[in-house]
Design a protein around this motif. Structure first.
Motif, PDB file in Angstrom:
ATOM      1  N   ARG A  80      77.041  27.540 -24.096  1.00 28.29           N
ATOM      2  CA  ARG A  80      75.946  28.507 -24.113  1.00 28.29           C
ATOM      3  C   ARG A  80      74.616  27.806 -24.379  1.00 28.29           C
ATOM      4  O   ARG A  80      73.601  28.101 -23.740  1.00 28.29           O
ATOM      5  CB  ARG A  80      76.206  29.581 -25.164  1.00 28.29           C
ATOM      6  CG  ARG A  80      75.174  30.708 -25.131  1.00 28.29           C
ATOM      7  CD  ARG A  80      75.580  31.874 -26.002  1.00 28.29           C
ATOM      8  NE  ARG A  80      75.572  31.539 -27.416  1.00 28.29           N
ATOM      9  CZ  ARG A  80      76.633  31.424 -28.168  1.00 28.29           C
ATOM     10  NH1 ARG A  80      77.839  31.580 -27.653  1.00 28.29           N
ATOM     11  NH2 ARG A  80      76.538  31.132 -29.454  1.00 28.29           N
ATOM     12  N   ARG A  81      74.626  26.871 -25.305  1.00 23.18           N
ATOM     13  CA  ARG A  81      73.401  26.127 -25.609  1.00 23.18           C
ATOM     14  C   ARG A  81      72.985  25.249 -24.425  1.00 23.18           C
ATOM     15  O   ARG A  81      71.788  25.057 -24.176  1.00 23.18           O
ATOM     16  CB  ARG A  81      73.590  25.280 -26.868  1.00 23.18           C
ATOM     17  CG  ARG A  81      73.605  26.103 -28.151  1.00 23.18           C
ATOM     18  CD  ARG A  81      73.510  25.217 -29.379  1.00 23.18           C
ATOM     19  NE  ARG A  81      74.713  24.424 -29.581  1.00 23.18           N
ATOM     20  CZ  ARG A  81      75.758  24.828 -30.276  1.00 23.18           C
ATOM     21  NH1 ARG A  81      75.774  26.031 -30.830  1.00 23.18           N
ATOM     22  NH2 ARG A  81      76.807  24.031 -30.441  1.00 23.18           N
ATOM     23  N   GLN A  82      73.967  24.726 -23.679  1.00 21.28           N
ATOM     24  CA  GLN A  82      73.634  23.952 -22.483  1.00 21.28           C
ATOM     25  C   GLN A  82      72.919  24.823 -21.453  1.00 21.28           C
ATOM     26  O   GLN A  82      71.940  24.393 -20.838  1.00 21.28           O
ATOM     27  CB  GLN A  82      74.910  23.364 -21.877  1.00 21.28           C
ATOM     28  CG  GLN A  82      75.537  22.237 -22.681  1.00 21.28           C
ATOM     29  CD  GLN A  82      76.856  21.770 -22.088  1.00 21.28           C
ATOM     30  OE1 GLN A  82      77.534  22.508 -21.369  1.00 21.28           O
ATOM     31  NE2 GLN A  82      77.235  20.530 -22.389  1.00 21.28           N
ATOM     32  N   LEU A  83      73.432  26.034 -21.268  1.00 24.54           N
ATOM     33  CA  LEU A  83      72.801  26.950 -20.310  1.00 24.54           C
ATOM     34  C   LEU A  83      71.393  27.317 -20.768  1.00 24.54           C
ATOM     35  O   LEU A  83      70.460  27.352 -19.958  1.00 24.54           O
ATOM     36  CB  LEU A  83      73.659  28.216 -20.161  1.00 24.54           C
ATOM     37  CG  LEU A  83      73.114  29.275 -19.207  1.00 24.54           C
ATOM     38  CD1 LEU A  83      73.040  28.726 -17.781  1.00 24.54           C
ATOM     39  CD2 LEU A  83      73.981  30.528 -19.245  1.00 24.54           C
ATOM     40  N   GLU A  84      71.239  27.575 -22.047  1.00 23.78           N
ATOM     41  CA  GLU A  84      69.922  27.919 -22.575  1.00 23.78           C
ATOM     42  C   GLU A  84      68.937  26.769 -22.389  1.00 23.78           C
ATOM     43  O   GLU A  84      67.755  26.997 -22.085  1.00 23.78           O
ATOM     44  CB  GLU A  84      70.039  28.284 -24.054  1.00 23.78           C
ATOM     45  CG  GLU A  84      70.785  29.603 -24.297  1.00 23.78           C
ATOM     46  CD  GLU A  84      71.130  29.821 -25.753  1.00 23.78           C
ATOM     47  OE1 GLU A  84      70.915  28.885 -26.572  1.00 23.78           O
ATOM     48  OE2 GLU A  84      71.612  30.916 -26.090  1.00 23.78           O
ATOM     49  N   ALA A  85      69.413  25.541 -22.544  1.00 23.24           N
ATOM     50  CA  ALA A  85      68.538  24.380 -22.373  1.00 23.24           C
ATOM     51  C   ALA A  85      68.051  24.255 -20.934  1.00 23.24           C
ATOM     52  O   ALA A  85      66.945  23.759 -20.678  1.00 23.24           O
ATOM     53  CB  ALA A  85      69.268  23.104 -22.793  1.00 23.24           C
ATOM     54  N   ILE A  86      68.857  24.712 -19.996  1.00 22.78           N
ATOM     55  CA  ILE A  86      68.464  24.677 -18.587  1.00 22.78           C
ATOM     56  C   ILE A  86      67.464  25.783 -18.266  1.00 22.78           C
ATOM     57  O   ILE A  86      66.459  25.555 -17.592  1.00 22.78           O
ATOM     58  CB  ILE A  86      69.704  24.811 -17.673  1.00 22.78           C
ATOM     59  CG1 ILE A  86      70.599  23.577 -17.814  1.00 22.78           C
ATOM     60  CG2 ILE A  86      69.294  25.007 -16.211  1.00 22.78           C
ATOM     61  CD1 ILE A  86      71.955  23.731 -17.144  1.00 22.78           C
ATOM     62  N   LEU A  87      67.729  26.982 -18.773  1.00 20.68           N
ATOM     63  CA  LEU A  87      66.960  28.154 -18.348  1.00 20.68           C
ATOM     64  C   LEU A  87      65.753  28.475 -19.220  1.00 20.68           C
ATOM     65  O   LEU A  87      64.693  28.845 -18.701  1.00 20.68           O
ATOM     66  CB  LEU A  87      67.886  29.377 -18.285  1.00 20.68           C
ATOM     67  CG  LEU A  87      68.948  29.370 -17.195  1.00 20.68           C
ATOM     68  CD1 LEU A  87      69.799  30.624 -17.288  1.00 20.68           C
ATOM     69  CD2 LEU A  87      68.312  29.270 -15.811  1.00 20.68           C
ATOM     70  N   HIS A  88      65.893  28.368 -20.528  1.00 17.18           N
ATOM     71  CA  HIS A  88      64.838  28.878 -21.420  1.00 17.18           C
ATOM     72  C   HIS A  88      63.466  28.233 -21.201  1.00 17.18           C
ATOM     73  O   HIS A  88      62.459  28.954 -21.142  1.00 17.18           O
ATOM     74  CB  HIS A  88      65.270  28.758 -22.872  1.00 17.18           C
ATOM     75  CG  HIS A  88      66.262  29.794 -23.289  1.00 17.18           C
ATOM     76  ND1 HIS A  88      66.705  29.949 -24.582  1.00 17.18           N
ATOM     77  CD2 HIS A  88      66.893  30.755 -22.573  1.00 17.18           C
ATOM     78  CE1 HIS A  88      67.566  30.948 -24.647  1.00 17.18           C
ATOM     79  NE2 HIS A  88      67.714  31.445 -23.438  1.00 17.18           N
ATOM     80  N   PRO A  89      63.360  26.909 -21.069  1.00 16.03           N
ATOM     81  CA  PRO A  89      62.024  26.340 -20.836  1.00 16.03           C
ATOM     82  C   PRO A  89      61.397  26.828 -19.531  1.00 16.03           C
ATOM     83  O   PRO A  89      60.187  27.068 -19.467  1.00 16.03           O
ATOM     84  CB  PRO A  89      62.286  24.831 -20.793  1.00 16.03           C
ATOM     85  CG  PRO A  89      63.566  24.647 -21.541  1.00 16.03           C
ATOM     86  CD  PRO A  89      64.382  25.858 -21.218  1.00 16.03           C
ATOM     87  N   ARG A  90      62.212  26.979 -18.491  1.00 17.07           N
ATOM     88  CA  ARG A  90      61.693  27.451 -17.212  1.00 17.07           C
ATOM     89  C   ARG A  90      61.243  28.910 -17.305  1.00 17.07           C
ATOM     90  O   ARG A  90      60.204  29.292 -16.756  1.00 17.07           O
ATOM     91  CB  ARG A  90      62.766  27.300 -16.120  1.00 17.07           C
ATOM     92  CG  ARG A  90      63.070  25.864 -15.731  1.00 17.07           C
ATOM     93  CD  ARG A  90      64.130  25.812 -14.622  1.00 17.07           C
ATOM     94  NE  ARG A  90      64.241  24.484 -14.038  1.00 17.07           N
ATOM     95  CZ  ARG A  90      65.068  23.547 -14.478  1.00 17.07           C
ATOM     96  NH1 ARG A  90      65.859  23.796 -15.519  1.00 17.07           N
ATOM     97  NH2 ARG A  90      65.109  22.365 -13.885  1.00 17.07           N
ATOM     98  N   ILE A  91      62.043  29.717 -17.988  1.00 14.72           N
ATOM     99  CA  ILE A  91      61.686  31.133 -18.145  1.00 14.72           C
ATOM    100  C   ILE A  91      60.399  31.263 -18.944  1.00 14.72           C
ATOM    101  O   ILE A  91      59.497  32.031 -18.583  1.00 14.72           O
ATOM    102  CB  ILE A  91      62.828  31.906 -18.829  1.00 14.72           C
ATOM    103  CG1 ILE A  91      64.067  31.938 -17.928  1.00 14.72           C
ATOM    104  CG2 ILE A  91      62.397  33.325 -19.169  1.00 14.72           C
ATOM    105  CD1 ILE A  91      65.310  32.489 -18.606  1.00 14.72           C
ATOM    106  N   ARG A  92      60.301  30.541 -20.035  1.00 12.10           N
ATOM    107  CA  ARG A  92      59.124  30.602 -20.884  1.00 12.10           C
ATOM    108  C   ARG A  92      57.865  30.225 -20.098  1.00 12.10           C
ATOM    109  O   ARG A  92      56.839  30.910 -20.192  1.00 12.10           O
ATOM    110  CB  ARG A  92      59.305  29.657 -22.074  1.00 12.10           C
ATOM    111  CG  ARG A  92      58.136  29.653 -23.044  1.00 12.10           C
ATOM    112  CD  ARG A  92      58.342  28.601 -24.128  1.00 12.10           C
ATOM    113  NE  ARG A  92      57.191  28.538 -25.013  1.00 12.10           N
ATOM    114  CZ  ARG A  92      57.042  29.264 -26.103  1.00 12.10           C
ATOM    115  NH1 ARG A  92      57.969  30.116 -26.460  1.00 12.10           N
ATOM    116  NH2 ARG A  92      55.962  29.141 -26.867  1.00 12.10           N
TER     117      ARG A  92
END
Length: 209
Positions: A80-92
């Motif tokens: 889950r943390r791996q997925l967040e690392a991929i998506l969260h910066p781009r979403i932000r």
């Protein structure tokens, strides 16, 4: 611009509430929608997800198999943390760019994982959509055609109901009918317009420029 962060647990009715604010002309930026846009075929984020989680998370038509990915990440905190690392910066980054392009007294950003992602610095005011946990389970099972065990796993990976309520400036208890919900939204919309137009409505240090 005054920025309202809308959050709530799975099945709480965030999308319904956001749609009602949109009826008043409020710009809505939904992080879940942005996430879906970022994993469309051909997007860099989808390629990274495939590299980290394997080819099984991509369907035969090249799209993301969201159900398969959900099963993987909600049963494994590391993934889950791996997925967040991929998506969260781009979403932000996308949220910030869209806010800069808007011209309205305030904007509503739907952040389902506001507590978990600690993105309070993006917003000035928190609106929490709250329902009892049994209602969350029933609504999510009906909406996503999943069983109670999976919904429970998803909920256990999210912040607790109490944790969300602790960061709220406003709370909508979404247990009534749509008419009641619409009246609550109208009342809050008027409040947010007043806050946006007030010199004390926002902390200048938090404004995204």
């Amino acid at each position: 611009m005054f920025i309202v962060g809308l959050t709530g647990g799975v099945g709480s009715g965030k999308s319904t509430v956001a749609a009602m604010f949109a009826e008043h002309g409020v710009p809505i930026i939904d992080m879940d929608i942005l996430a879906r846009e970022l994993v469309q075929p051909g997007q860099v984020a989808l390629s990274e997800i495939r590299q980290h989680f394997g080819p099984d998370v991509v369907a035969s038509d090249g799209s993301l198999d969201r159900q398969r990915l959900r099963e993987l990440v909600f049963t494994d905190p590391v993934r889950r943390r791996q997925l967040e690392a991929i998506l969260h910066p781009r979403i932000r980054n996308e949220v910030i760019q869209r806010i800069k392009s808007l011209d309205y007294p305030y904007v509503m950003v739907v952040i389902p994982l506001l507590v978990e992602s600690k993105q309070n610095d993006l917003i000035h005011h928190v609106l929490v959509i709250d329902v009892p946990e049994d209602v969350q389970i029933q609504r999510t099972m009906l909406r996503d055609s999943v069983d109670a065990d999976l919904v429970g796993t998803i909920m256990s990976a999210q912040a607790t109901r109490q944790q969300r309520l602790e960061i709220a400036q406003d709370v909508i208890e979404n247990t009534g009918g749509l008419d009641t919900l619409r009246r609550l939204v109208t009342t809050l919309h008027r409040k947010y317009l007043m806050l946006a137009n007030s010199s004390s409505g926002a902390d200048d240090t938090l404004l995204i420029r």
